[in-house]
Design an enzyme around this catalytic site. Sequence first.
Site, PDB file in Angstrom:
ATOM      1  CE  LYS A  76      53.524  61.729   3.005  1.00  0.00           C
ATOM      2  NZ  LYS A  76      52.487  62.447   3.796  1.00  0.00           N
ATOM      3  CB  SER A 151      49.167  60.703   2.498  1.00  0.00           C
ATOM      4  OG  SER A 151      49.947  61.708   3.156  1.00  0.00           O
ATOM      5  CB  SER A 175      49.191  62.555   6.114  1.00  0.00           C
ATOM      6  OG  SER A 175      48.063  62.638   5.286  1.00  0.00           O
TER       7      SER A 175
END
Length: 487
Positions: A76, A151, A175
């Site tokens: 990420k 997210s 997330s």
Amino acid sequence: MTDLIKMSAAELASKIKSKEVSAVEVAQAHLDRIEAVDARVHAFLHVDRAGALAAAERVDKGEVTGPLAGVPVAVKDVIATKGVPTTAASKILEGWRPPYNATIVERLQAAGTVMLGKTNMDEFAMGSSTEYSAYGPTNNPWDLGRIPGGSGGGSAAAIAAYEAPLAIGTDTGGSIRQPGAVTGTVGAKPTYGGTSRYGLIAFSSSLDTPGPCARNVEDAALLHAVIAGHDVRDSTSIPQPVPDVVGAARLGASGDLSGVKLGLVKEFAGDGSEPGVSAAFRESLEALVKLGAEVVEVSCPHFQYALPAYYLIAPSECSSNLARFDGVRYGLRVGDDGNRSLEEVMSLTRDAGFGPEVKRRIILGTYALSSGYYDAYYGQAQKVRTLITRDFEKAFEQVDVLVSPTTPFVAFPFGSRTSDPYQMYLADLFTIPTNLYGGPAISVPCGLSEGLPVGFQIMAPTMADDRMYRVAAALESAVGTLTPPAL
């Protein structure tokens, strides 16, 4: 090469170790897959082709060994990677290449994994749909017109699209788990402090938790074991041994849950889950009972206040953490023509560099921390957090784990919730309490509703991450994994 991209991380590690296949072949197969499908999925913000192949070559030469040697992983883009762009999906960090690696990246490298690149996300990890990325949304491989969660939608979508077998996400309010639920993948949030935050671009320092994303429970546990453990560079890191999450996952896969008590949270029963989500959850609960588990209804009366408490605590910490992005030391700088004051340059930079959701949360958090309002908002939210922690502690005196749907609804169409922030925030209704408590939780696919994946959430006491993996693997053994439609 099609077979290589569909193998589990455990299978790939075994075949690379036995020389049945080379790490370079595995890396190339995944890079080819990214090239073939990522224009439609947009899971990656940056693909490090040269770096991946070089890392794979080191594995093949025997220079690097480890439990996941040669297995590709996506990271990420909120986690610092030395020399590789790290933007947190924000214009304010466009092109930034950190001079150091996050602890998690160091551990991935030590384990021999091959980093394919950096995945898309909501800007600064603030969002539930990956629609708030400054570089465009990620599309859900199950339906390209729908969100992949947030997210960390890029990490989950990369796995669902067979672009990577493993990925790293971060979980502040759901997330990792919520993207896992809506993409039909496994997403685990470790105990807060069980994985290092050193090198993680901070959103909410008392909540942010890096963790694993995978297509099955054993793979998630293998990745968890690699990245977890004490780190002296993180003051919130827990100086305790990592629970045997891999052993627990393998035990659970045997399908025996005799003596395990599952807590069904009473307060989540009437919270507006879609009928298909509720039906898939109930069927999965029945499957766990057939494996020997006992279901006990427990009351957690303060869970109903978790959402408002979170949206005071997290924005307040975000307001403080994002103050460092000032256009002075690194990142974007706007308006520095020699005729403006430092304050004007900072203001112009932040206006141009931060997106609407980030600005919304900074404003909310700054207000909650302001003189005269601190006790009424931030202080009260922290008191609610304490009550939620006590709810968890009391519940875990009665049961081994708590269970719920991961999210109240399946993946929704793009644009359907961006105009109403509250409706967007509801995506994390079931995941937020665990972040406020600090315990581990995992989302496992448990079926389909309207042809789209549904997630089953398992929550455990702090530092009992192994419990959630045992139950998760047992559920997976009963209901199987999900296969997304071909892209």
